[in-house]
Design a protein around this motif. Structure first.
Motif, short mmCIF file in Angstrom:
data_model
loop_
_atom_site.label_atom_id
_atom_site.label_comp_id
_atom_site.label_asym_id
_atom_site.label_seq_id
_atom_site.Cartn_x
_atom_site.Cartn_y
_atom_site.Cartn_z
N MET A 1 0.66 4.09 -2.89
CA MET A 1 0.39 5.50 -2.56
C MET A 1 1.55 6.38 -2.99
O MET A 1 1.35 7.51 -3.44
CB MET A 1 0.12 5.67 -1.07
CG MET A 1 -1.15 5.03 -0.59
SD MET A 1 -2.60 5.57 -1.49
CE MET A 1 -3.32 4.01 -1.90
N PHE B 1 1.10 6.94 -6.65
CA PHE B 1 0.05 7.93 -6.87
C PHE B 1 0.56 9.34 -6.60
O PHE B 1 0.25 10.28 -7.33
CB PHE B 1 -1.17 7.65 -6.00
CG PHE B 1 -2.04 6.52 -6.48
CD1 PHE B 1 -2.07 6.14 -7.81
CD2 PHE B 1 -2.84 5.83 -5.59
CE1 PHE B 1 -2.87 5.10 -8.25
CE2 PHE B 1 -3.65 4.80 -6.02
CZ PHE B 1 -3.67 4.44 -7.35
N PHE B 2 1.34 9.50 -5.52
CA PHE B 2 1.89 10.81 -5.20
C PHE B 2 2.83 11.28 -6.31
O PHE B 2 2.80 12.45 -6.70
CB PHE B 2 2.62 10.78 -3.85
CG PHE B 2 3.04 12.14 -3.39
CD1 PHE B 2 2.13 12.97 -2.76
CD2 PHE B 2 4.33 12.60 -3.58
CE1 PHE B 2 2.49 14.23 -2.34
CE2 PHE B 2 4.71 13.86 -3.16
CZ PHE B 2 3.79 14.67 -2.54
N ILE C 1 -2.58 9.65 4.02
CA ILE C 1 -2.64 8.20 3.91
C ILE C 1 -1.27 7.58 4.17
O ILE C 1 -1.16 6.58 4.89
CB ILE C 1 -3.16 7.78 2.51
CG1 ILE C 1 -4.63 8.14 2.37
CG2 ILE C 1 -2.96 6.29 2.27
CD1 ILE C 1 -5.19 7.96 0.97
N LEU C 2 -0.22 8.17 3.61
CA LEU C 2 1.13 7.63 3.81
C LEU C 2 1.55 7.70 5.28
O LEU C 2 2.14 6.75 5.81
CB LEU C 2 2.14 8.37 2.92
CG LEU C 2 2.13 7.97 1.46
CD1 LEU C 2 2.93 8.96 0.62
CD2 LEU C 2 2.67 6.57 1.28
N LEU D 1 -2.97 12.05 -0.03
CA LEU D 1 -1.95 11.00 -0.14
C LEU D 1 -0.92 11.09 0.97
O LEU D 1 -0.47 10.06 1.49
CB LEU D 1 -1.29 11.05 -1.51
CG LEU D 1 -2.17 10.56 -2.66
CD1 LEU D 1 -1.54 10.91 -4.00
CD2 LEU D 1 -2.38 9.06 -2.56
N LEU E 1 0.82 -1.21 0.00
CA LEU E 1 0.00 0.00 0.00
C LEU E 1 0.86 1.26 0.00
O LEU E 1 0.54 2.25 -0.68
CB LEU E 1 -0.94 0.01 1.20
CG LEU E 1 -2.17 -0.87 1.10
CD1 LEU E 1 -3.00 -0.78 2.38
CD2 LEU E 1 -3.02 -0.50 -0.09
#
Length: 157
Positions: free
Chosen positions: A14, A17-18, A46-47, A43, A10
């Motif tokens: 992420m 995505f960033f 989330i990280l 993001l 994950l």
């Protein structure tokens, strides 16, 4: 060990995505944040949460010896899976709102709720709120169903 691998996967996703959000360009020079600001902020949150969770899992693993526990599958897991399948199948036939009412009712029943009137009222309220938020406020095109149900859905969203 599986939790650690899942967290790492994950975090990598992420991170990708960033990285992709960094190439979002803006056409306006007056906007300091730009269109990439919100996704990047989400993001980063989330990280950070994934890293905190990863360190907690590693700490648990070090402090306690991992015992192999059997996979505990009960009726709720299969009921949830069946509820999701029914929701997806009914979505195009009876509209998002009615399918959400059925799905919420099934979830309440699986969670052990015994008061059917309360379950029905809560299911209707939740479905209508989600329909109004996504259909009206966020203008997400939701499935309207077929026939008379389609015509009635125009009154709600």
């Amino acid at each position: 060990m599986g939790e650690i691998i899942f967290h790492v996967i994950l975090i990598i996703i992420m991170g990708l995505f960033f990285k992709e959000s960094l190439v979002i360009t803006t056409g306006r020079s007056a906007d300091p944040i730009g269109p990439a600001g919100f996704p990047q902020a989400i993001l980063v949150i989330i990280l950070v949460l994934l890293l905190v969770s990863l360190f907690k899992v590693i700490g648990k693993m070090k402090s306690a010896e991992q015992k192999a526990s059997p996979l505990n599958l009960n009726m709720a897991y299969f009921g949830l899976l069946a509820g999701i399948v029914v929701f997806i199948l009914l979505n195009d036939l009876i509209s998002f709102t009615l399918a959400s009412i059925v799905f919420c009712f099934i979830l309440f029943w699986l969670l052990g709720q015994k008061k059917y009137i309360k379950m029905t009222i809560n299911s209707i309220i939740i479905a209508v709120v989600f329909t109004l938020v996504f259909g009206q406020i966020l203008t997400v095109p939701l499935p309207r169903g077929i026939g008379v149900i389609k015509e009635l859905s125009y009154f709600l969203y």
